[in-house]
Write a protein that holds these residues in place. Structure first.
Motif, PDB file in Angstrom:
ATOM      1  N   ALA A   3       0.825  -1.204   0.000  1.00 45.57           N
ATOM      2  CA  ALA A   3       0.000   0.000   0.000  1.00 45.57           C
ATOM      3  C   ALA A   3       0.862   1.258   0.000  1.00 45.57           C
ATOM      4  N   THR A   4       1.959   1.253   0.722  1.00 48.68           N
ATOM      5  CA  THR A   4       2.810   2.440   0.787  1.00 48.68           C
ATOM      6  C   THR A   4       3.714   2.565  -0.435  1.00 48.68           C
ATOM      7  N   ASN A   5       3.955   1.462  -1.130  1.00 44.15           N
ATOM      8  CA  ASN A   5       4.823   1.512  -2.304  1.00 44.15           C
ATOM      9  C   ASN A   5       4.069   1.773  -3.595  1.00 44.15           C
ATOM     10  N   GLU A   6       2.747   1.731  -3.545  1.00 43.75           N
ATOM     11  CA  GLU A   6       1.986   1.969  -4.761  1.00 43.75           C
ATOM     12  C   GLU A   6       2.296   3.361  -5.292  1.00 43.75           C
ATOM     13  N   SER A   7       2.314   3.460  -6.608  1.00 46.89           N
ATOM     14  CA  SER A   7       2.618   4.762  -7.193  1.00 46.89           C
ATOM     15  C   SER A   7       1.529   5.751  -6.803  1.00 46.89           C
ATOM     16  N   GLN A   8       1.959   6.859  -6.301  1.00 43.04           N
ATOM     17  CA  GLN A   8       1.021   7.877  -5.859  1.00 43.04           C
ATOM     18  C   GLN A   8       0.811   8.843  -7.012  1.00 43.04           C
ATOM     19  N   GLU A   9      -0.415   8.918  -7.467  1.00 48.12           N
ATOM     20  CA  GLU A   9      -0.741   9.799  -8.570  1.00 48.12           C
ATOM     21  C   GLU A   9      -1.920  10.674  -8.201  1.00 48.12           C
ATOM     22  N   LEU A  10      -1.919  11.874  -8.744  1.00 48.63           N
ATOM     23  CA  LEU A  10      -3.062  12.760  -8.575  1.00 48.63           C
ATOM     24  C   LEU A  10      -4.033  12.535  -9.717  1.00 48.63           C
ATOM     25  N   LYS A  11      -5.307  12.539  -9.385  1.00 46.92           N
ATOM     26  CA  LYS A  11      -6.350  12.474 -10.408  1.00 46.92           C
ATOM     27  C   LYS A  11      -6.813  13.904 -10.683  1.00 46.92           C
ATOM     28  N   ILE A  12      -7.457  14.078 -11.803  1.00 44.15           N
ATOM     29  CA  ILE A  12      -7.994  15.390 -12.158  1.00 44.15           C
ATOM     30  C   ILE A  12      -9.504  15.250 -12.242  1.00 44.15           C
ATOM     31  N   SER A  13     -10.213  16.065 -11.472  1.00 45.36           N
ATOM     32  CA  SER A  13     -11.674  16.013 -11.495  1.00 45.36           C
ATOM     33  C   SER A  13     -12.189  16.489 -12.848  1.00 45.36           C
ATOM     34  N   LYS A  14     -13.426  16.172 -13.134  1.00 41.33           N
ATOM     35  CA  LYS A  14     -14.045  16.600 -14.395  1.00 41.33           C
ATOM     36  C   LYS A  14     -14.036  18.130 -14.491  1.00 41.33           C
ATOM     37  N   HIS A  15     -14.375  18.788 -13.388  1.00 41.38           N
ATOM     38  CA  HIS A  15     -14.383  20.257 -13.352  1.00 41.38           C
ATOM     39  C   HIS A  15     -13.000  20.820 -13.661  1.00 41.38           C
ATOM     40  N   ALA A  16     -11.976  20.278 -12.991  1.00 42.39           N
ATOM     41  CA  ALA A  16     -10.612  20.772 -13.200  1.00 42.39           C
ATOM     42  C   ALA A  16     -10.159  20.515 -14.630  1.00 42.39           C
ATOM     43  N   ASN A  17     -10.514  19.363 -15.169  1.00 40.07           N
ATOM     44  CA  ASN A  17     -10.141  19.044 -16.547  1.00 40.07           C
ATOM     45  C   ASN A  17     -10.766  20.038 -17.531  1.00 40.07           C
ATOM     46  N   GLU A  18     -12.024  20.394 -17.293  1.00 42.06           N
ATOM     47  CA  GLU A  18     -12.682  21.393 -18.137  1.00 42.06           C
ATOM     48  C   GLU A  18     -11.973  22.737 -18.043  1.00 42.06           C
ATOM     49  N   ARG A  19     -11.589  23.133 -16.827  1.00 41.68           N
ATOM     50  CA  ARG A  19     -10.906  24.424 -16.634  1.00 41.68           C
ATOM     51  C   ARG A  19      -9.531  24.417 -17.313  1.00 41.68           C
ATOM     52  N   ILE A  20      -8.834  23.304 -17.235  1.00 46.29           N
ATOM     53  CA  ILE A  20      -7.512  23.197 -17.865  1.00 46.29           C
ATOM     54  C   ILE A  20      -7.640  23.339 -19.374  1.00 46.29           C
ATOM     55  N   GLN A  21      -8.650  22.712 -19.938  1.00 43.19           N
ATOM     56  CA  GLN A  21      -8.854  22.805 -21.391  1.00 43.19           C
ATOM     57  C   GLN A  21      -9.322  24.198 -21.799  1.00 43.19           C
ATOM     58  N   GLU A  22     -10.286  24.761 -21.041  1.00 40.81           N
ATOM     59  CA  GLU A  22     -10.803  26.095 -21.362  1.00 40.81           C
ATOM     60  C   GLU A  22      -9.705  27.150 -21.329  1.00 40.81           C
ATOM     61  N   ARG A  23      -8.843  27.041 -20.350  1.00 38.92           N
ATOM     62  CA  ARG A  23      -7.821  28.064 -20.129  1.00 38.92           C
ATOM     63  C   ARG A  23      -6.507  27.739 -20.820  1.00 38.92           C
ATOM     64  N   ASN A  24      -6.489  26.647 -21.557  1.00 39.05           N
ATOM     65  CA  ASN A  24      -5.312  26.244 -22.315  1.00 39.05           C
ATOM     66  C   ASN A  24      -4.073  26.145 -21.413  1.00 39.05           C
ATOM     67  N   ILE A  25      -4.244  25.471 -20.294  1.00 39.41           N
ATOM     68  CA  ILE A  25      -3.167  25.311 -19.313  1.00 39.41           C
ATOM     69  C   ILE A  25      -2.366  24.068 -19.653  1.00 39.41           C
ATOM     70  N   HIS A  26      -1.041  24.213 -19.659  1.00 35.25           N
ATOM     71  CA  HIS A  26      -0.152  23.087 -19.934  1.00 35.25           C
ATOM     72  C   HIS A  26       0.778  22.893 -18.740  1.00 35.25           C
ATOM     73  N   ILE A  27       0.831  21.671 -18.247  1.00 39.05           N
ATOM     74  CA  ILE A  27       1.734  21.320 -17.151  1.00 39.05           C
ATOM     75  C   ILE A  27       2.572  20.147 -17.644  1.00 39.05           C
ATOM     76  N   SER A  28       3.889  20.314 -17.627  1.00 39.75           N
ATOM     77  CA  SER A  28       4.772  19.247 -18.115  1.00 39.75           C
ATOM     78  C   SER A  28       4.748  18.065 -17.138  1.00 39.75           C
ATOM     79  N   ASP A  29       5.195  16.921 -17.621  1.00 39.99           N
ATOM     80  CA  ASP A  29       5.246  15.725 -16.778  1.00 39.99           C
ATOM     81  C   ASP A  29       6.157  15.941 -15.573  1.00 39.99           C
ATOM     82  N   GLN A  30       7.251  16.641 -15.798  1.00 39.49           N
ATOM     83  CA  GLN A  30       8.191  16.911 -14.714  1.00 39.49           C
ATOM     84  C   GLN A  30       7.546  17.806 -13.645  1.00 39.49           C
TER      85      GLN A  30
END
Length: 128
Positions: A40-67
């Motif tokens: 459980a502690t070694n599982e890769s920890q990833e952030l999810k993006i909510s539907k609302h946040a995903n819409e805002r990212i697309q609307e505002r043309n926000i780009h976040i690199s993998d790094q």
């Protein structure tokens, strides 16, 4: 007149004796608690993006690199380990509100939009 019936209810249920347990019938768990905890502690920890946040990212043309995303993820999980449940993450060009408890980005906006804004329901800030 009404008739009432009385039924006898046994005080103890009848339990049939089980066959004797032998060492062959007792099985060891495949994984110990320690193994489960380690997994459980070694599982890769990833952030999810909510539907609302995903819409805002697309609307505002926000780009976040993998790094950059990896740095945000690491800092959010670090904040969660210190008891922060809902941090505001301030990056050079982007501001994110994250539910650290659920590991989910709730909303995103450009930094220019944050001027004059009042952020509520946050209990920590991560400045990157």
């Amino acid at each position: 007149m009404h008739r009432f019936g009385i039924q006898r209810v046994p005080l103890q249920p009848n339990i049939q004796p089980n066959t004797q347990l032998t060492s062959k019938t007792i099985t060891k768990p495949e994984q110990s608690f320690r193994d489960h905890l380690q997994n459980a502690t070694n599982e890769s920890q990833e952030l999810k993006i909510s539907k609302h946040a995903n819409e805002r990212i697309q609307e505002r043309n926000i780009h976040i690199s993998d790094q950059e995303w990896q740095v945000v993820t690491d800092k959010v999980f670090e904040a969660r380990s210190k008891g922060v449940n809902q941090p505001l993450v301030l990056m050079d060009q982007v501001a994110l509100i994250v539910s650290a408890k659920n590991a989910t980005v709730i909303t995103a906006m450009e930094r220019t939009e944050t001027k004059g804004q009042l952020f509520t329901n946050i209990d920590g800030t991560i400045v990157l």
